[in-house]
Scaffold this active site. Structure first.
Site, PDB file in Angstrom:
ATOM      1  N   GLY A 126      32.814  41.565  32.473  1.00 37.54           N
ATOM      2  CA  GLY A 126      34.096  41.916  33.329  1.00 37.54           C
ATOM      3  C   GLY A 126      35.269  42.529  32.908  1.00 37.54           C
ATOM      4  N   GLY A 127      36.708  42.346  33.338  1.00 38.18           N
ATOM      5  CA  GLY A 127      37.445  43.125  33.347  1.00 38.18           C
ATOM      6  C   GLY A 127      38.300  42.193  32.006  1.00 38.18           C
ATOM      7  N   ALA A 128      38.101  41.044  32.136  1.00 35.03           N
ATOM      8  CA  ALA A 128      38.742  39.751  30.847  1.00 35.03           C
ATOM      9  C   ALA A 128      38.297  39.784  29.312  1.00 35.03           C
ATOM     10  CB  ALA A 128      38.850  38.595  32.237  1.00 35.03           C
ATOM     11  N   GLY A 129      36.334  39.437  29.918  1.00 34.27           N
ATOM     12  CA  GLY A 129      35.900  39.312  29.135  1.00 34.27           C
ATOM     13  C   GLY A 129      35.622  40.954  27.996  1.00 34.27           C
TER      14      GLY A 129
ATOM     15  N   PHE B  87      51.194  46.601  48.823  1.00 33.68           N
ATOM     16  CA  PHE B  87      49.965  45.076  49.244  1.00 33.68           C
ATOM     17  C   PHE B  87      50.908  44.345  49.375  1.00 33.68           C
ATOM     18  CE2 PHE B  87      46.424  47.365  47.736  1.00 33.68           C
ATOM     19  CZ  PHE B  87      45.087  46.397  47.238  1.00 33.68           C
TER      20      PHE B  87
ATOM     21  N   GLN C 190      40.371  30.666  47.576  1.00 36.77           N
ATOM     22  CA  GLN C 190      41.054  31.921  49.060  1.00 36.77           C
ATOM     23  C   GLN C 190      39.956  32.666  49.519  1.00 36.77           C
ATOM     24  OE1 GLN C 190      42.822  36.048  47.629  1.00 36.77           O
ATOM     25  NE2 GLN C 190      44.248  34.815  48.064  1.00 36.77           N
TER      26      GLN C 190
ATOM     27  N   HIS D 273      39.767  35.996  51.762  1.00 37.13           N
ATOM     28  CA  HIS D 273      40.522  37.385  51.872  1.00 37.13           C
ATOM     29  C   HIS D 273      40.440  37.513  53.537  1.00 37.13           C
ATOM     30  CE1 HIS D 273      41.638  41.545  51.567  1.00 37.13           C
ATOM     31  NE2 HIS D 273      41.178  41.626  49.747  1.00 37.13           N
TER      32      HIS D 273
ATOM     33  N   LEU E  59      34.325  42.966  50.904  1.00 40.06           N
ATOM     34  CA  LEU E  59      35.717  42.979  50.663  1.00 40.06           C
ATOM     35  C   LEU E  59      35.686  44.540  51.054  1.00 40.06           C
ATOM     36  CD1 LEU E  59      38.329  41.956  49.907  1.00 40.06           C
ATOM     37  CD2 LEU E  59      38.065  42.672  47.609  1.00 40.06           C
TER      38      LEU E  59
ATOM     39  N   GLU F 284      42.426  44.992  50.591  1.00 37.88           N
ATOM     40  CA  GLU F 284      44.394  45.315  50.955  1.00 37.88           C
ATOM     41  C   GLU F 284      44.739  46.463  51.400  1.00 37.88           C
ATOM     42  OE1 GLU F 284      47.460  41.818  49.970  1.00 37.88           O
ATOM     43  OE2 GLU F 284      45.662  41.629  49.768  1.00 37.88           O
TER      44      GLU F 284
ATOM     45  N   ARG G  28      47.429  36.308  51.267  1.00 38.72           N
ATOM     46  CA  ARG G  28      46.575  36.278  51.994  1.00 38.72           C
ATOM     47  C   ARG G  28      46.050  35.337  53.198  1.00 38.72           C
ATOM     48  NH1 ARG G  28      43.033  38.612  47.017  1.00 38.72           N
ATOM     49  NH2 ARG G  28      43.805  41.206  47.534  1.00 38.72           N
TER      50      ARG G  28
ATOM     51  N   HIS H 282      36.706  34.269  48.608  1.00 36.60           N
ATOM     52  CA  HIS H 282      36.988  36.041  47.706  1.00 36.60           C
ATOM     53  C   HIS H 282      37.161  34.855  46.457  1.00 36.60           C
ATOM     54  CE1 HIS H 282      38.273  39.483  46.507  1.00 36.60           C
ATOM     55  NE2 HIS H 282      39.428  39.094  46.921  1.00 36.60           N
TER      56      HIS H 282
ATOM     57  N   ARG I  85      46.577  33.261  45.036  1.00 36.08           N
ATOM     58  CA  ARG I  85      46.261  34.814  44.476  1.00 36.08           C
ATOM     59  C   ARG I  85      47.208  35.354  44.778  1.00 36.08           C
ATOM     60  NH1 ARG I  85      44.147  39.555  43.756  1.00 36.08           N
ATOM     61  NH2 ARG I  85      42.395  38.471  44.975  1.00 36.08           N
TER      62      ARG I  85
END
Length: 607
Positions: free
Chosen positions: A14-17, A117, A237, A239, A249, A252, A283, A364, A406
Site C-alpha cells: 500500500g501507500g506506506a510500503g 474535512f 475508529q 467512520h 466507505l 468524508e 469522526r 474503519h 484519527r
C-alpha cells in the site's frame, strides 16, 4: 523451500510500503516488496476524499494549526513530537507526489485544489479550513498508482501474491520473514537486514466495516506473536458514513463539499451535537451522534441508518443560510464525487443527485498497532527501546500521531510521511548493518501451524467462527462500550479461539491457491487481535476518542494520559487454550508542543 536475500524486505504494497520501498531503494538498498495482493489492489486505494496538508492554496493555513487539530481530534493522546512531524512534512510530501505525477485537482490558478474535512480548522479551531488535497474522490488510488510506477522505475523487486505468515528473529534482531506463495503453496524465506511491515488494519474483526476482505491484521498478529507489544488497541475508529448494510466507505469529502446528515424528521441533527462545526466534527463525535439519534428512534423508517444528503438543492440551501457565496450543481458534484455516485448507484440503487444516501457507522481504522518511533523503528517498551532491523509504517503501526481518534485525510499523510521516514532510516541502517544469520529452522513453527490447519478434522468452518466473532465484537466492543459487554466480548473470543484450535475444519487440503487454508490462518490473526482489543478496552476506565465507555463517560487526564502496551505472555507463538496477556500503562504521552504553546494542553473538546 526457497530462500531470497535482500537488504530490505517491505511487507505490504500500500501507500506506506511503496513509499518506504521507494526511499530505501533511492538510498541504495536492494529492496523487495512482498504482498498478498497486487500492489494497485492494496487498501490505500479505498481512501477517497483527500490528503491533508497546510498548503494554504485557497485560504490561509499553517502546519501548527494542522498539528493542533490533530492533537485535539485525537483527544490529546497523540504523541505531539510525531504530530509535529506529520503536519510539517505533509507539505513537502504533497509537493513531492505532485512532482512524481500525481494528478491532483486544480484551482483556476493551477494550484492544487483543497476541500474541507472533518475536524480541520484554521487559527486553532476558529472555523473550518480547506486543507484536503484531492484527486476527485479517488485520491488513495492515485497515490497507489503513482508510487507503484516510481518503485518500478527504481528497480524495486515485487513478489505479488506472496502471503507473509511469520517474522524471523535471531540474536535479538529481525532477520526476515516467511511467506507462502499463493500460486504454489510453497514456503519462501526472505532473509534481510531490515524488515518493514506496512500491512494495514484489521477491520474484519467487526461485522460492519469499510475494510476489504483482505484486511485481517496479518502483519500485526505476526509481529505480536514474536514478542512485540501492541499499542493502544482499544482505539478503533468507526467512520460515520458507511453505506447502509454493506459498510462500504462514503468519503468524508461528501461533507467537505457541503453534504448534510439528516434524521427521519429531515432535521440536521449535528447542529445539536456540534453546534459550531456541525457535520464537519471529528469522526468519533459524528459516529456517536448518529448512534444517539438511532437510539432515540430517529433512524430512517425505523431502521438503523440516517441520511447523508449531497443533492445540490439541499447543499445550496444550507450554504446560503451559512452566508457562503459558493454554490454547487449536478455537474460539479458528478466531477468532485464521481466514485461516490458510482458506489451508491451500483450497490445501493440510490442516485445521490436525486435522493439522500443511507449511511451508518462502519469499523474503519486502527489508531493502535505496532509501536514505533518517528523514524518507523519498532519499539518494544515504554522506554522506546528499538528492536534492531524491524520497522513499521501506515495503519498497522502506532507512531501515535493519531492518538485516540484519527482525523480524516491524516491516514494518507501518515502513509507518505512515515513511510518516507522509514525508507530513509532503512537505507541508512543497511549501509551499516551486516546480515545476521538465519536460525537453524526458520520455517519450523509456522509450517507446523499451517499443517495443523490443513489437516484439521473438526466440525466448524472458519467462516462460521469469523461471523460469530464479528457479531460479538460489533455488539460488545463497538462504538459504545460498557464493562459487562466488553467482558462478554472477551469471553466470546476466548471460546472461539478454543474452537479454532480444537474443532476447525477446511474443505481444501491442496496447495495451489488454497484460499480456504489462507482464510483459516487469517482468522487466527483476527481472533488474536480481537482479544487484545477487548483486553485493552476493559482496562481503560475512561472515554476518549474512539473508545467510548458508557460506564466511564468522562475523559480522565490525571490517570489515562498514557498509552496501552499489550504483551503476549510465553514463548510459544501459537499457544493452545487461553492466550494470556499483560497490559502495561507506563508509556506516557509526549506533550512537547504544549511546552511551547499551552493550547496543546488537554482541555474539553468542543465543536
Amino acid at each position: 523451500m526457497q530462500t531470497h536475500q535482500f537488504d530490505a524486505v517491505i511487507v505490504g504494497a500500500g501507500g506506506a510500503g511503496l513509499m518506504a520501498a521507494l526511499y530505501a531503494s533511492q538510498g541504495g538498498a536492494n529492496v523487495a516488496v512482498v504482498s498478498k495482493l497486487y500492489p494497485t489492489r492494496s487498501h490505500t486505494g479505498a481512501a477517497l476524499g483527500g490528503i491533508g496538508a497546510a498548503l494554504g492554496n485557497l485560504e490561509e493555513d499553517n502546519p501548527l494549526w494542522h498539528a493542533y487539530d490533530t492533537v485535539k481530534g485525537g483527544d490529546y493522546l497523540a504523541d505531539q513530537n510525531a504530530v509535529k512531524v506529520l503536519a510539517e512534512e505533509a507539505i513537502d510530501s504533497i509537493i513531492e507526489l505532485e512532482h512524481m505525477g500525481l494528478p491532483f485537482d486544480r484551482t483556476s490558478e493551477g494550484r492544487i485544489s483543497q476541500r474541507r474535512f472533518g475536524g480541520h480548522t484554521s487559527n486553532f479551531g476558529e472555523k473550518p479550513v480547506r486543507r484536503a488535497c484531492h484527486s476527485a474522490d479517488r485520491t488513495g488510488h492515485m497515490i497507489l498508482q503513482t508510487l507503484y510506477q516510481q518503485c518500478i522505475k527504481n528497480n524495486v523487486r515485487f513478489f505479488d501474491e506472496f502471503h507473509v505468515v511469520d517474522l524471523i528473529m535471531n540474536q535479538g534482531k529481525a532477520v526476515g520473514t516467511v511467506a507462502i506463495q499463493l500460486g504454489t503453496g510453497e514456503m519462501h524465506v526472505f532473509h534481510a537486514k531490515a524488515t518493514l511491515f506496512a500491512t494495514g488494519g484489521w477491520g474484519r474483526v467487526w461485522q460492519i466495516t469499510s475494510n476489504a476482505h483482505s484486511l485481517t491484521g496479518d502483519g500485526s498478529a505476526v509481529v505480536f506473536r514474536r514478542g512485540v507489544p501492541m499499542q493502544d488497541m482499544e482505539f478503533y475508529q468507526f467512520h460515520p458514513t458507511g453505506l447502509y448494510g454493506l459498510g462500504v466507505l462514503l468519503t468524508e469529502g461528501i461533507r467537505g463539499e457541503g453534504g448534510i446528515l439528516l434524521n427521519r424528521h429531515g432535521q440536521r441533527f449535528m447542529e445539536k451535537y456540534a453546534p459550531k462545526i456541525k457535520d464537519l466534527a471529528s469522526r468519533d463525535v459524528v459516529s456517536r451522534s448518529i448512534y444517539l439519534e438511532l437510539r432515540e428512534g430517529n433512524g430512517i423508517g425505523g431502521k438503523d441508518y440516517v441520511h447523508l444528503d449531497i443533492r445540490p438543492e439541499t447543499v445550496n440551501r444550507y450554504l446560503a443560510e451559512a452566508g457562503e457565496t459558493r454554490r454547487v450543481d449536478d455537474a460539479y458534484i458528478a466531477q468532485a464525487l464521481a466514485e461516490t455516485l458510482e458506489l451508491c448507484r451500483t450497490y445501493a440503487g440510490v442516485d445521490p443527485l436525486t435522493e439522500p444516501m443511507p449511511i451508518q457507522p462502519t469499523a474503519h481504522y486502527a489508531m493502535g498497532g505496532i509501536p514505533t518511533n518517528i523514524n518507523a523503528e519498532v519499539v518494544i517498551d515504554e522506554n522506546w527501546t528499538v528492536l534492531p532491523g524491524l520497522y513499521a509504517a501506515g495503519e498497522c503501526a502506532c507512531v501515535s500521531c493519531h492518538g485516540a481518534n484519527r482525523l480524516g485525510t491524516n491516514s494518507l499523510v501518515d502513509l507518505v510521511v512515515f513511510g518516507r521516514r522509514g525508507g530513509k532510516a532503512i537505507a541508512d541502517y543497511v549501509k551499516r548493518a551486516s546480515f545476521t544469520p538465519l536460525p537453524s529452522n526458520p520455517t519450523g513453527e509456522i509450517e507446523a501451524e499451517i499443517n495443523r490447519l490443513r489437516n484439521s478434522k473438526g466440525k466448524t468452518r472458519p467462516g462460521e467462527l469469523r461471523k460469530m466473532m464479528q457479531t460479538s465484537m460489533m455488539s460488545n466492543v463497538g462504538v459504545f462500550r460498557i464493562e459487562s459487554g466488553i467482558k462478554q466480548g472477551i469471553s466470546d473470543v476466548q471460546e472461539l479461539r478454543e474452537r479454532y484450535q480444537t474443532d476447525l475444519t477446511i474443505d481444501d487440503r491442496g496447495f495451489q491457491f488454497n484460499t480456504d487454508l489462507i482464510e483459516a490462518w487469517e482468522l487466527g490473526c483476527l481472533l488474536d487481535l480481537a482479544l487484545v482489543t477487548g483486553k485493552s478496552a476493559v482496562e481503560r476506565t475512561e472515554s476518549r476518542g474512539g473508545h467510548s465507555r458508557e460506564d466511564y463517560q468522562n475523559r480522565d487526564d490525571d490517570k489515562w494520559m498514557c498509552h496501552t502496551l499489550a504483551y503476549r505472555k510465553g514463548d510459544n507463538p501459537y499457544p493452545r487454550g487461553t492466550m494470556d496477556l499483560e497490559i502495561n500503562h507506563n508509556k506516557k504521552v509526549d506533550t512537547s508542543l504544549a511546552d511551547v504553546d499551552k493550547r496543546f494542553l488537554p482541555k474539553e473538546r468542543v465543536y
